[in-house]
Design an enzyme around this catalytic site. Sequence first.
Site, PDB file in Angstrom:
ATOM      1  N   ARG A 225       0.818  -1.216   0.000  1.00  0.00           N
ATOM      2  CA  ARG A 225       0.000   0.000   0.000  1.00  0.00           C
ATOM      3  C   ARG A 225       0.850   1.264   0.000  1.00  0.00           C
ATOM      4  O   ARG A 225       0.545   2.241  -0.679  1.00  0.00           O
ATOM      5  CB  ARG A 225      -0.919  -0.042   1.239  1.00  0.00           C
ATOM      6  CG  ARG A 225      -1.735   1.192   1.476  1.00  0.00           C
ATOM      7  CD  ARG A 225      -2.778   0.961   2.544  1.00  0.00           C
ATOM      8  NE  ARG A 225      -3.819   0.064   2.083  1.00  0.00           N
ATOM      9  CZ  ARG A 225      -4.824   0.451   1.289  1.00  0.00           C
ATOM     10  NH1 ARG A 225      -4.917   1.691   0.871  1.00  0.00           N
ATOM     11  NH2 ARG A 225      -5.745  -0.407   0.910  1.00  0.00           N
TER      12      ARG A 225
ATOM     13  N   HIS B  33     -18.650  12.010   0.157  1.00  0.00           N
ATOM     14  CA  HIS B  33     -19.089  10.756   0.765  1.00  0.00           C
ATOM     15  C   HIS B  33     -20.619  10.743   0.784  1.00  0.00           C
ATOM     16  O   HIS B  33     -21.239  11.717   1.227  1.00  0.00           O
ATOM     17  CB  HIS B  33     -18.539  10.670   2.201  1.00  0.00           C
ATOM     18  CG  HIS B  33     -18.917   9.396   2.865  1.00  0.00           C
ATOM     19  ND1 HIS B  33     -18.299   8.191   2.565  1.00  0.00           N
ATOM     20  CD2 HIS B  33     -19.869   9.111   3.780  1.00  0.00           C
ATOM     21  CE1 HIS B  33     -18.857   7.238   3.281  1.00  0.00           C
ATOM     22  NE2 HIS B  33     -19.805   7.766   4.032  1.00  0.00           N
TER      23      HIS B  33
ATOM     24  N   GLY C 166      -7.592   9.315   8.603  1.00  0.00           N
ATOM     25  CA  GLY C 166      -8.647   8.342   8.916  1.00  0.00           C
ATOM     26  C   GLY C 166      -9.526   8.030   7.715  1.00  0.00           C
ATOM     27  O   GLY C 166      -9.295   8.501   6.605  1.00  0.00           O
TER      28      GLY C 166
ATOM     29  N   ARG D 126     -10.287   3.964  -3.077  1.00  0.00           N
ATOM     30  CA  ARG D 126      -9.178   3.489  -2.239  1.00  0.00           C
ATOM     31  C   ARG D 126      -8.840   4.546  -1.201  1.00  0.00           C
ATOM     32  O   ARG D 126      -9.000   5.737  -1.448  1.00  0.00           O
ATOM     33  CB  ARG D 126      -7.946   3.208  -3.078  1.00  0.00           C
ATOM     34  CG  ARG D 126      -8.152   2.089  -4.022  1.00  0.00           C
ATOM     35  CD  ARG D 126      -6.946   1.204  -4.130  1.00  0.00           C
ATOM     36  NE  ARG D 126      -7.282   0.124  -5.035  1.00  0.00           N
ATOM     37  CZ  ARG D 126      -7.577  -1.104  -4.644  1.00  0.00           C
ATOM     38  NH1 ARG D 126      -7.525  -1.436  -3.382  1.00  0.00           N
ATOM     39  NH2 ARG D 126      -7.897  -2.029  -5.521  1.00  0.00           N
ATOM     40  N   ILE D 127      -8.314   4.063  -0.083  1.00  0.00           N
ATOM     41  CA  ILE D 127      -7.919   4.994   0.971  1.00  0.00           C
ATOM     42  C   ILE D 127      -6.557   5.576   0.622  1.00  0.00           C
ATOM     43  O   ILE D 127      -5.603   4.829   0.347  1.00  0.00           O
ATOM     44  CB  ILE D 127      -7.889   4.258   2.322  1.00  0.00           C
ATOM     45  CG1 ILE D 127      -9.313   3.836   2.683  1.00  0.00           C
ATOM     46  CG2 ILE D 127      -7.282   5.136   3.404  1.00  0.00           C
ATOM     47  CD1 ILE D 127      -9.384   2.803   3.758  1.00  0.00           C
TER      48      ILE D 127
ATOM     49  N   ASP E 217      -8.096  13.408   5.905  1.00  0.00           N
ATOM     50  CA  ASP E 217      -7.039  13.247   6.897  1.00  0.00           C
ATOM     51  C   ASP E 217      -6.631  11.772   6.892  1.00  0.00           C
ATOM     52  O   ASP E 217      -7.005  11.037   5.976  1.00  0.00           O
ATOM     53  CB  ASP E 217      -7.467  13.781   8.273  1.00  0.00           C
ATOM     54  CG  ASP E 217      -8.587  12.958   8.893  1.00  0.00           C
ATOM     55  OD1 ASP E 217      -8.984  11.919   8.298  1.00  0.00           O
ATOM     56  OD2 ASP E 217      -9.075  13.338   9.967  1.00  0.00           O
TER      57      ASP E 217
END
Length: 207
Positions: free
Chosen positions: A66, A108, A142, A92-93, A140
Amino acid sequence: MSARVVVLISGTGSNMAALMEAAKDPGYGAEIVAVGTDREGTRGVEVARAAGVPTFVVPFRSFSDRSAWDTAMSDRIAEHEPDLVVSAGFMRILGPAVIGRHQAVNIHPALLPSFPGAHAVRDALAHGVRITGTTIHFLDEGVDSGPIIDQVAVPVEDGDDESSLHERIKVVERRMLVDTVGRLAREGWSIDGRHVRFGRTDMKENR
Ligand code: GRF
């Protein structure tokens, strides 16, 4: 001078298309300088290419882990020298290499902090809420947890399924995204803890 915006997508790209349409107006204040994705062959990327917008693909599976993918993504974004990165249906994060280097916002399809994660519409329906909606927030470290810029409510109707509810959310989401990115581009912003305010003129100062 228009703010330089890089849009990240993973799918249809209807939000991206709404931004591209808005950006045709020179008074909008933002220019879409590139569209990036984590997967080949998405409809949104085809739309961007057809409109002559530069695109880049950083496939997750081509990297050993990642963090290597995140660094490659950050580098590809940086090539376009964006003032703002917009994650619009990017699935994807994004990790510290991107977040630490670029100012990025995300949309979102729920009223955060309720229903974070990849199945927000399904989760809201399953919970039985009568009102849900959409949120635009800064990214951020999270998951869907950064400072909120704007939110719009959407009532759940009897008989809604995930698809019907998501489509109604996407209608208000596109409007909110276009309004918010335009304001960020034209007015700049400041972030104080969890509170975002419009009104800085030099976007580079926000970094
Ligand atoms: C949007 O509802 C967004 O909030 C979510 O994925 C959807 C993307 O839709 N993260 P599209 O690709 O812009 O049509």
